[in-house]
Design a protein around this motif. Sequence first.
Motif, PDB file in Angstrom:
ATOM      1  N   LEU A 149      53.560  14.735   6.372  1.00 13.52           N
ATOM      2  CA  LEU A 149      54.973  15.030   6.158  1.00 13.52           C
ATOM      3  C   LEU A 149      55.833  14.422   7.272  1.00 13.52           C
ATOM      4  CD1 LEU A 149      57.141  16.403   4.433  1.00 13.52           C
ATOM      5  CD2 LEU A 149      56.669  18.529   5.681  1.00 13.52           C
ATOM      6  N   GLY A 150      55.295  14.368   8.486  1.00 17.56           N
ATOM      7  CA  GLY A 150      56.007  13.728   9.597  1.00 17.56           C
ATOM      8  C   GLY A 150      56.193  12.237   9.372  1.00 17.56           C
ATOM      9  N   ALA A 151      55.213  11.585   8.733  1.00 23.03           N
ATOM     10  CA  ALA A 151      55.330  10.163   8.401  1.00 23.03           C
ATOM     11  C   ALA A 151      56.368   9.961   7.306  1.00 23.03           C
ATOM     12  CB  ALA A 151      53.971   9.613   7.960  1.00 23.03           C
ATOM     13  N   PHE A 152      56.331  10.819   6.295  1.00 19.74           N
ATOM     14  CA  PHE A 152      57.282  10.733   5.178  1.00 19.74           C
ATOM     15  C   PHE A 152      58.715  10.835   5.697  1.00 19.74           C
ATOM     16  CE2 PHE A 152      59.753  12.640   1.718  1.00 19.74           C
ATOM     17  CZ  PHE A 152      59.424  11.827   0.639  1.00 19.74           C
ATOM     18  N   VAL A 153      58.982  11.830   6.531  1.00 15.71           N
ATOM     19  CA  VAL A 153      60.330  12.049   7.057  1.00 15.71           C
ATOM     20  C   VAL A 153      60.725  10.927   8.027  1.00 15.71           C
ATOM     21  CG1 VAL A 153      61.741  13.624   8.452  1.00 15.71           C
ATOM     22  CG2 VAL A 153      60.287  14.533   6.637  1.00 15.71           C
ATOM     23  N   SER A 154      59.776  10.430   8.807  1.00 14.28           N
ATOM     24  CA  SER A 154      60.077   9.310   9.712  1.00 14.28           C
ATOM     25  C   SER A 154      60.518   8.082   8.924  1.00 14.28           C
ATOM     26  CB  SER A 154      58.844   8.977  10.567  1.00 14.28           C
ATOM     27  OG  SER A 154      58.553  10.033  11.444  1.00 14.28           O
ATOM     28  N   ALA A 155      59.817   7.804   7.833  1.00 12.68           N
ATOM     29  CA  ALA A 155      60.189   6.660   6.993  1.00 12.68           C
ATOM     30  C   ALA A 155      61.600   6.840   6.436  1.00 12.68           C
ATOM     31  CB  ALA A 155      59.173   6.484   5.865  1.00 12.68           C
ATOM     32  N   LEU A 156      61.892   8.027   5.897  1.00 13.68           N
ATOM     33  CA  LEU A 156      63.235   8.281   5.357  1.00 13.68           C
ATOM     34  C   LEU A 156      64.302   8.152   6.442  1.00 13.68           C
ATOM     35  CD1 LEU A 156      62.751  11.331   2.942  1.00 13.68           C
ATOM     36  CD2 LEU A 156      62.771   8.886   2.383  1.00 13.68           C
ATOM     37  N   ALA A 157      63.991   8.611   7.645  1.00 14.40           N
ATOM     38  CA  ALA A 157      64.968   8.545   8.739  1.00 14.40           C
ATOM     39  C   ALA A 157      65.320   7.096   9.068  1.00 14.40           C
ATOM     40  CB  ALA A 157      64.431   9.256   9.977  1.00 14.40           C
ATOM     41  N   SER A 158      64.373   6.185   8.866  1.00 15.99           N
ATOM     42  CA  SER A 158      64.657   4.772   9.163  1.00 15.99           C
ATOM     43  C   SER A 158      65.712   4.190   8.228  1.00 15.99           C
ATOM     44  CB  SER A 158      63.370   3.940   9.088  1.00 15.99           C
ATOM     45  OG  SER A 158      62.969   3.707   7.750  1.00 15.99           O
ATOM     46  N   CYS A 159      65.943   4.846   7.108  1.00 16.44           N
ATOM     47  CA  CYS A 159      67.003   4.418   6.184  1.00 16.44           C
ATOM     48  C   CYS A 159      68.367   4.935   6.632  1.00 16.44           C
ATOM     49  CB  CYS A 159      66.715   4.927   4.771  1.00 16.44           C
ATOM     50  SG  CYS A 159      65.213   4.264   4.038  1.00 16.44           S
ATOM     51  N   ARG A 160      68.372   5.906   7.540  1.00 18.13           N
ATOM     52  CA  ARG A 160      69.622   6.528   7.989  1.00 18.13           C
ATOM     53  C   ARG A 160      70.023   6.158   9.411  1.00 18.13           C
ATOM     54  NH1 ARG A 160      69.692  12.625   5.582  1.00 18.13           N
ATOM     55  NH2 ARG A 160      69.141  12.059   3.442  1.00 18.13           N
ATOM     56  N   ARG A 161      69.035   5.780  10.209  1.00 17.77           N
ATOM     57  CA  ARG A 161      69.282   5.463  11.615  1.00 17.77           C
ATOM     58  C   ARG A 161      68.522   4.193  11.985  1.00 17.77           C
ATOM     59  NH1 ARG A 161      72.021   9.331  10.492  1.00 17.77           N
ATOM     60  NH2 ARG A 161      72.607  11.060  11.854  1.00 17.77           N
ATOM     61  N   LYS A 162      69.030   3.482  12.981  1.00 23.98           N
ATOM     62  CA  LYS A 162      68.339   2.292  13.476  1.00 23.98           C
ATOM     63  C   LYS A 162      67.148   2.737  14.322  1.00 23.98           C
ATOM     64  CE  LYS A 162      69.156  -2.105  15.792  1.00 23.98           C
ATOM     65  NZ  LYS A 162      68.218  -2.776  14.931  1.00 23.98           N
ATOM     66  N   VAL A 163      65.982   2.212  13.991  1.00 22.28           N
ATOM     67  CA  VAL A 163      64.771   2.516  14.753  1.00 22.28           C
ATOM     68  C   VAL A 163      64.056   1.205  15.084  1.00 22.28           C
ATOM     69  CG1 VAL A 163      64.544   4.835  13.767  1.00 22.28           C
ATOM     70  CG2 VAL A 163      63.323   2.927  12.710  1.00 22.28           C
ATOM     71  N   ALA A 164      63.219   1.256  16.118  1.00 21.77           N
ATOM     72  CA  ALA A 164      62.529   0.053  16.590  1.00 21.77           C
ATOM     73  C   ALA A 164      61.208  -0.197  15.881  1.00 21.77           C
ATOM     74  CB  ALA A 164      62.295   0.157  18.097  1.00 21.77           C
ATOM     75  N   GLY A 165      60.689   0.802  15.184  1.00 22.33           N
ATOM     76  CA  GLY A 165      59.420   0.631  14.488  1.00 22.33           C
ATOM     77  C   GLY A 165      58.966   1.929  13.856  1.00 22.33           C
ATOM     78  N   LEU A 166      58.015   1.800  12.929  1.00 18.83           N
ATOM     79  CA  LEU A 166      57.433   2.953  12.240  1.00 18.83           C
ATOM     80  C   LEU A 166      55.918   2.860  12.316  1.00 18.83           C
ATOM     81  CD1 LEU A 166      59.638   2.915   9.014  1.00 18.83           C
ATOM     82  CD2 LEU A 166      59.666   4.694  10.800  1.00 18.83           C
ATOM     83  N   PHE A 167      55.287   3.881  12.875  1.00 15.81           N
ATOM     84  CA  PHE A 167      53.831   3.988  12.989  1.00 15.81           C
ATOM     85  C   PHE A 167      53.450   5.227  12.184  1.00 15.81           C
ATOM     86  CE2 PHE A 167      49.912   5.228  15.200  1.00 15.81           C
ATOM     87  CZ  PHE A 167      49.242   4.008  15.295  1.00 15.81           C
ATOM     88  N   LEU A 168      52.963   5.017  10.956  1.00 13.64           N
ATOM     89  CA  LEU A 168      52.855   6.103   9.986  1.00 13.64           C
ATOM     90  C   LEU A 168      51.407   6.367   9.583  1.00 13.64           C
ATOM     91  CD1 LEU A 168      55.897   4.976   7.818  1.00 13.64           C
ATOM     92  CD2 LEU A 168      55.874   6.621   9.716  1.00 13.64           C
ATOM     93  N   LEU A 169      50.997   7.624   9.674  1.00  9.85           N
ATOM     94  CA  LEU A 169      49.624   8.036   9.416  1.00  9.85           C
ATOM     95  C   LEU A 169      49.559   8.956   8.207  1.00  9.85           C
ATOM     96  CD1 LEU A 169      48.805   9.084  13.093  1.00  9.85           C
ATOM     97  CD2 LEU A 169      48.507   6.822  12.066  1.00  9.85           C
ATOM     98  N   ALA A 170      48.555   8.735   7.353  1.00 12.45           N
ATOM     99  CA  ALA A 170      48.290   9.623   6.216  1.00 12.45           C
ATOM    100  C   ALA A 170      49.577   9.923   5.442  1.00 12.45           C
ATOM    101  CB  ALA A 170      47.613  10.911   6.693  1.00 12.45           C
ATOM    102  N   THR A 171      50.268   8.889   5.042  1.00 13.97           N
ATOM    103  CA  THR A 171      51.617   9.010   4.492  1.00 13.97           C
ATOM    104  C   THR A 171      51.618   9.304   2.999  1.00 13.97           C
ATOM    105  OG1 THR A 171      52.301   7.355   6.119  1.00 13.97           O
ATOM    106  CG2 THR A 171      53.843   7.842   4.352  1.00 13.97           C
ATOM    107  N   PRO A 172      52.279  10.376   2.584  1.00 18.73           N
ATOM    108  CA  PRO A 172      52.461  10.618   1.148  1.00 18.73           C
ATOM    109  C   PRO A 172      53.592   9.747   0.606  1.00 18.73           C
ATOM    110  CG  PRO A 172      53.492  12.378   2.410  1.00 18.73           C
ATOM    111  CD  PRO A 172      52.829  11.454   3.411  1.00 18.73           C
TER     112      PRO A 172
END
Length: 172
Positions: free
Chosen positions: A76-99
């Motif tokens: 769930l932390g990966a899912f929300v991190s990915a969505l947040a990248s659509c709303r805020r500028k981020v330097a990268g996404l490191f996503l584990l076990a992503t639904p």
Amino acid sequence: MRGQIILSHGADTGPDATKVSLLAEHAETLGWRAIRPDYRREDALGLAAAVPGRLEKLCATIDACAEPPVLAGSSLGAFVSALASCRRKVAGLFLLATPTAIPGYAQPLDLATDVPSLFIHGWRDAICPLEALLGFAGNRRLPLLILDDDHRLGASLPTLAAQLQLFLDTRA
């Protein structure tokens, strides 16, 4: 300090969960400032109901950073991190076990197209089926590392730390 990384834990865990703690400590040894929001209050509302509150808290944490941070998350932390990248500028996404979807939550997985990303998933993940993530990553030509592990990726902790180091080394 080389940069900031925000690590988001999965549901039914907390900011001191094994993966998040290991990755935060490893990032700090590499000179990164690690931030671990606590989403347990949001998670008490249930899986789908937790997403808006988690997203709001993560966006506020990103806003408090001096520069765009790397986001790392599990499940769930990966899912929300990915969505947040659509709303805020981020330097990268490191996503584990992503639904790719959260039951009861209308929006499927999405992420900013201009953000360097890496997915890591287990071949034996019974909670977040690999096939769905293969389709998502394949359609977008995103890197996906598949390990002989389950949803928790507990047998792959050294590999996760090594991959995080490689990922962060290209962001600093």
